[in-house]
Design a protein around this motif. Sequence first.
Motif, short mmCIF file in Angstrom:
data_model
loop_
_atom_site.label_atom_id
_atom_site.label_comp_id
_atom_site.label_asym_id
_atom_site.label_seq_id
_atom_site.Cartn_x
_atom_site.Cartn_y
_atom_site.Cartn_z
N MET A 161 0.88 -1.27 0.48
CA MET A 161 -0.18 -0.11 0.07
C MET A 161 0.50 1.35 0.31
SD MET A 161 -2.29 1.61 2.87
CE MET A 161 -4.12 -0.19 2.72
N PRO A 162 0.20 2.11 -0.68
CA PRO A 162 1.84 3.22 -1.58
C PRO A 162 1.44 4.06 -0.22
CG PRO A 162 0.38 3.19 -3.62
CD PRO A 162 -0.16 1.84 -2.09
N ASP A 163 0.59 4.81 -0.10
CA ASP A 163 0.14 5.97 0.92
C ASP A 163 -0.68 4.81 1.97
OD1 ASP A 163 1.38 7.83 -1.01
OD2 ASP A 163 0.00 7.89 -2.52
N ARG A 164 -1.20 6.03 2.61
CA ARG A 164 -1.87 6.17 3.68
C ARG A 164 -3.47 6.48 3.36
NH1 ARG A 164 1.33 8.14 9.09
NH2 ARG A 164 3.33 6.70 9.34
N ASP A 165 -4.17 6.07 4.55
CA ASP A 165 -5.86 6.06 4.40
C ASP A 165 -5.61 7.74 4.22
OD1 ASP A 165 -6.69 3.87 4.27
OD2 ASP A 165 -7.19 3.70 6.43
N ASP A 166 -5.29 8.54 4.85
CA ASP A 166 -4.99 9.59 5.10
C ASP A 166 -4.19 11.25 3.96
OD1 ASP A 166 -2.35 9.65 5.96
OD2 ASP A 166 -2.49 10.88 8.47
N GLY A 167 -3.67 10.25 2.72
CA GLY A 167 -3.01 10.11 2.22
C GLY A 167 -1.15 11.15 2.24
N THR A 168 -0.93 10.84 3.16
CA THR A 168 0.88 10.76 3.66
C THR A 168 1.23 9.94 3.35
OG1 THR A 168 0.86 9.80 5.86
CG2 THR A 168 0.33 12.59 5.27
N PRO A 169 2.34 9.67 2.63
CA PRO A 169 3.19 8.92 2.22
C PRO A 169 3.62 7.61 3.68
CG PRO A 169 4.31 10.77 1.42
CD PRO A 169 3.05 10.95 2.49
N ASP A 170 4.25 6.26 3.04
CA ASP A 170 4.39 5.26 4.35
C ASP A 170 5.85 6.37 4.87
OD1 ASP A 170 4.40 3.43 5.96
OD2 ASP A 170 5.02 1.77 4.40
N PRO A 171 6.32 6.70 5.88
CA PRO A 171 7.49 6.37 6.25
C PRO A 171 8.38 4.98 5.86
CG PRO A 171 6.01 6.84 7.78
CD PRO A 171 5.26 6.55 7.31
N ARG A 173 8.05 2.83 4.05
CA ARG A 173 8.21 2.74 2.77
C ARG A 173 9.62 3.81 2.22
NH1 ARG A 173 4.26 2.70 -2.77
NH2 ARG A 173 5.65 1.18 -3.82
N LEU A 174 8.89 4.99 2.40
CA LEU A 174 10.23 5.98 1.77
C LEU A 174 11.47 5.50 2.54
CD1 LEU A 174 8.07 9.05 2.98
CD2 LEU A 174 8.83 7.70 0.46
N ARG A 175 12.07 5.40 3.90
CA ARG A 175 13.01 4.27 4.93
C ARG A 175 14.02 3.92 3.85
NH1 ARG A 175 15.09 1.27 7.20
NH2 ARG A 175 12.92 0.16 7.92
N ARG A 176 12.97 2.62 3.79
CA ARG A 176 13.43 1.00 2.82
C ARG A 176 14.48 1.46 1.00
NH1 ARG A 176 9.26 -1.92 3.99
NH2 ARG A 176 7.98 -1.14 2.35
N LEU A 177 13.20 3.32 0.72
CA LEU A 177 13.66 3.20 -0.58
C LEU A 177 14.56 4.52 -1.06
CD1 LEU A 177 12.82 3.67 -3.49
CD2 LEU A 177 11.47 5.67 -3.33
N GLU A 178 14.91 4.82 0.41
CA GLU A 178 16.40 5.48 0.71
C GLU A 178 17.44 4.61 1.27
OE1 GLU A 178 15.10 8.68 3.98
OE2 GLU A 178 13.50 9.62 2.47
#
Length: 121
Positions: free
Chosen positions: A1-11, A13-18
Motif C-alpha cells: 500500500m503506497p499511501d496511508r488512508d489520510d494521503g501521506t506517504p508511508d514512512p 516504505r520511504l526509509r527502505r527506498l532511501e
Amino acid sequence: MPDRDDGTPDPERLRRLEERLAQVKLPKAPTKAAINMRHADTAWRMVIELVSGLGIGFAIGYGLDSLFGTMPIFLILFLLIGLAAGIKVMLRTAEELQRKAAQNGQGDLPQTRDDTRGDGS
C-alpha cells in the motif's frame, strides 16, 4: 500500500527506498576489466604521442628537403628531432599519470626512481 488512508506517504516504505537509493549511489570498486582498459588507453595515448612526433618530424623534413632539393638531410634530421620530441612527451605523460596515481592512493604505476633516499643517486 503506497499511501496511508489520510494521503501521506508511508514512512517505512520511504526509509527502505532511501536505503536502496543510497546503496545504488555507493561508488563501486573498479573491475579488473576497467583497470585493464585504463592501462590500454594509457598505452595507446603514448603510442599516438610517439607516432605524432615522428610524423610531424617527417613532414617538416620532407617539406624542407623538397623545397631546397636536399633529399635525405632534413628528413633524417627532423625524424630524429620528432623521435626525441615524441619520447619527451611520452615521459611527461608517464610522470603525470604517476603523479595522479600517487595523489589518488593508487600504487599501480611503477616509480621512476629506484633509490631509497629519493635524491637520485
